[in-house]
Each structure stands twice: as structure tokens, then as C-alpha cells.
Design a protein around this motif. Sequence first.
Motif, PDB file in Angstrom:
ATOM      1  N   GLN A  55       0.836  -1.186   0.000  1.00 15.18           N
ATOM      2  CA  GLN A  55       0.000   0.000   0.000  1.00 15.18           C
ATOM      3  C   GLN A  55       0.876   1.243   0.000  1.00 15.18           C
ATOM      4  N   ASP A  56       0.519   2.166  -0.866  1.00 16.06           N
ATOM      5  CA  ASP A  56       1.246   3.416  -0.947  1.00 16.06           C
ATOM      6  C   ASP A  56       0.430   4.473  -0.216  1.00 16.06           C
ATOM      7  N   ASP A  57       0.933   4.919   0.933  1.00  7.56           N
ATOM      8  CA  ASP A  57       0.205   5.879   1.756  1.00  7.56           C
ATOM      9  C   ASP A  57       0.587   7.320   1.456  1.00  7.56           C
ATOM     10  N   SER A  58       1.409   7.547   0.450  1.00  7.38           N
ATOM     11  CA  SER A  58       1.846   8.912   0.167  1.00  7.38           C
ATOM     12  C   SER A  58       0.683   9.797  -0.278  1.00  7.38           C
ATOM     13  N   VAL A  59      -0.305   9.217  -0.961  1.00 12.88           N
ATOM     14  CA  VAL A  59      -1.466   9.992  -1.404  1.00 12.88           C
ATOM     15  C   VAL A  59      -2.282  10.430  -0.188  1.00 12.88           C
ATOM     16  N   ILE A  60      -2.455   9.521   0.764  1.00 10.50           N
ATOM     17  CA  ILE A  60      -3.207   9.855   1.978  1.00 10.50           C
ATOM     18  C   ILE A  60      -2.495  10.953   2.747  1.00 10.50           C
ATOM     19  N   VAL A  61      -1.187  10.834   2.881  1.00 17.39           N
ATOM     20  CA  VAL A  61      -0.413  11.817   3.646  1.00 17.39           C
ATOM     21  C   VAL A  61      -0.498  13.187   2.990  1.00 17.39           C
ATOM     22  N   SER A  62      -0.344  13.242   1.674  1.00 10.96           N
ATOM     23  CA  SER A  62      -0.403  14.533   0.995  1.00 10.96           C
ATOM     24  C   SER A  62      -1.802  15.145   1.079  1.00 10.96           C
ATOM     25  N   MET A  63      -2.841  14.323   0.983  1.00 10.96           N
ATOM     26  CA  MET A  63      -4.215  14.821   1.089  1.00 10.96           C
ATOM     27  C   MET A  63      -4.480  15.354   2.497  1.00 10.96           C
ATOM     28  N   LEU A  64      -4.032  14.631   3.512  1.00  9.60           N
ATOM     29  CA  LEU A  64      -4.225  15.085   4.892  1.00  9.60           C
ATOM     30  C   LEU A  64      -3.452  16.370   5.164  1.00  9.60           C
ATOM     31  N   ASN A  65      -2.240  16.473   4.634  1.00  7.19           N
ATOM     32  CA  ASN A  65      -1.461  17.690   4.824  1.00  7.19           C
ATOM     33  C   ASN A  65      -2.137  18.887   4.171  1.00  7.19           C
ATOM     34  N   ALA A  66      -2.699  18.690   2.992  1.00  6.22           N
ATOM     35  CA  ALA A  66      -3.384  19.781   2.300  1.00  6.22           C
ATOM     36  C   ALA A  66      -4.613  20.237   3.083  1.00  6.22           C
ATOM     37  N   ILE A  67      -5.384  19.287   3.592  1.00  4.83           N
ATOM     38  CA  ILE A  67      -6.607  19.640   4.330  1.00  4.83           C
ATOM     39  C   ILE A  67      -6.270  20.306   5.658  1.00  4.83           C
ATOM     40  N   THR A  68      -5.301  19.753   6.384  1.00  5.47           N
ATOM     41  CA  THR A  68      -4.978  20.318   7.694  1.00  5.47           C
ATOM     42  C   THR A  68      -4.246  21.648   7.582  1.00  5.47           C
ATOM     43  N   ASP A  69      -3.573  21.910   6.455  1.00  8.18           N
ATOM     44  CA  ASP A  69      -2.954  23.225   6.256  1.00  8.18           C
ATOM     45  C   ASP A  69      -4.003  24.307   6.031  1.00  8.18           C
ATOM     46  N   LEU A  70      -5.061  23.938   5.317  1.00 10.33           N
ATOM     47  CA  LEU A  70      -6.133  24.911   5.062  1.00 10.33           C
ATOM     48  C   LEU A  70      -7.007  25.134   6.294  1.00 10.33           C
ATOM     49  N   HIS A  71      -7.302  24.063   7.004  1.00  7.33           N
ATOM     50  CA  HIS A  71      -8.224  24.127   8.139  1.00  7.33           C
ATOM     51  C   HIS A  71      -7.499  23.631   9.386  1.00  7.33           C
ATOM     52  N   LEU A  72      -6.886  24.540  10.095  1.00  6.96           N
ATOM     53  CA  LEU A  72      -6.036  24.164  11.223  1.00  6.96           C
ATOM     54  C   LEU A  72      -6.814  23.589  12.395  1.00  6.96           C
ATOM     55  N   ARG A  73      -8.027  24.030  12.597  1.00  5.97           N
ATOM     56  CA  ARG A  73      -8.770  23.639  13.788  1.00  5.97           C
ATOM     57  C   ARG A  73      -9.677  22.433  13.571  1.00  5.97           C
ATOM     58  N   TRP A  74      -9.652  21.862  12.389  1.00  6.93           N
ATOM     59  CA  TRP A  74     -10.496  20.696  12.126  1.00  6.93           C
ATOM     60  C   TRP A  74      -9.939  19.470  12.828  1.00  6.93           C
ATOM     61  N   GLY A  75     -10.846  18.684  13.376  1.00  6.40           N
ATOM     62  CA  GLY A  75     -10.456  17.420  13.990  1.00  6.40           C
ATOM     63  C   GLY A  75     -10.556  16.281  12.998  1.00  6.40           C
ATOM     64  N   PHE A  76     -10.442  15.070  13.514  1.00  9.34           N
ATOM     65  CA  PHE A  76     -10.458  13.898  12.640  1.00  9.34           C
ATOM     66  C   PHE A  76     -11.767  13.728  11.891  1.00  9.34           C
ATOM     67  N   PRO A  77     -12.936  13.835  12.538  1.00  8.18           N
ATOM     68  CA  PRO A  77     -14.172  13.577  11.791  1.00  8.18           C
ATOM     69  C   PRO A  77     -14.366  14.515  10.599  1.00  8.18           C
ATOM     70  N   LYS A  78     -14.074  15.800  10.772  1.00  9.00           N
ATOM     71  CA  LYS A  78     -14.233  16.731   9.662  1.00  9.00           C
ATOM     72  C   LYS A  78     -13.245  16.442   8.544  1.00  9.00           C
ATOM     73  N   CYS A  79     -11.999  16.135   8.899  1.00 10.62           N
ATOM     74  CA  CYS A  79     -10.996  15.804   7.877  1.00 10.62           C
ATOM     75  C   CYS A  79     -11.408  14.558   7.105  1.00 10.62           C
ATOM     76  N   PHE A  80     -11.882  13.566   7.821  1.00 11.18           N
ATOM     77  CA  PHE A  80     -12.274  12.314   7.168  1.00 11.18           C
ATOM     78  C   PHE A  80     -13.481  12.528   6.268  1.00 11.18           C
ATOM     79  N   ASN A  81     -14.449  13.307   6.725  1.00 10.29           N
ATOM     80  CA  ASN A  81     -15.628  13.578   5.891  1.00 10.29           C
ATOM     81  C   ASN A  81     -15.247  14.350   4.635  1.00 10.29           C
TER      82      ASN A  81
END
Length: 100
Positions: free
Chosen positions: A42-68
Motif C-alpha cells: 500500500q502506498d500511503d503517500s497519497v493519503i499523507v499529501s491529502m491530509l497535509n493539504a486539508i490540515t494546512d487549510l483548516h487548522l482547527r479541524w479534527g479527525f471527523p471533519k478531515c475524514f468527511n
Amino acid sequence: MPTKARKTWAQQLQQNHSVTIAMSCAIVGLSRCAYYYQPKLQDDSVIVSMLNAITDLHLRWGFPKCFNRIRKLGYKWNHKRVYCELKLNIRAKRKKRSSP
């Protein structure tokens, strides 16, 4: 005995003694399904880059919002896999209570 070792033994039997796959697997005690199995890495680099992009834009979002948000973008990853990538599964060490 690990499966990987038995698989190499079965391959050596086939090369050295011209034995069929079924026979070599029976000799070393390996199922033919395990012989033909190719692990999918499994290549997790796509997941990591997607999570970094979302958390950079929305600093205060928790796990449920990021996952949704990831689900709305069309990715069908398991929530446990995303949760582990965020490193939220690591327990925080609690302060020890001092007794008087």
C-alpha cells in the motif's frame, strides 16, 4: 516455518528436481494459494499529501471533519487507515498524580 521460506523451498524443488508446483507445495507443506499469492504494497503517500493539504487549510479541524472532507472528495479509504496516518492513535502520556 514462515511461508516465504517454504515458497523458496518449493521453487528450488521445481528447478532442481523438475517437480510440479502441486507436488513441491505438498512436499514443503505449503498451499498452492499461498504459493501464487502476491502481496499488495500500500502506498500511503497519497493519503499523507491529502491530509497535509486539508490540515494546512483548516487548522482547527479534527479527525471527523478531515475524514468527511476526504470522503466527499471521492477517496474511499478506511477511517482506521486515515486515523493512523494522523497519528491520533498514539496515547498521550498522563501526568502522574502525586500523593501527599
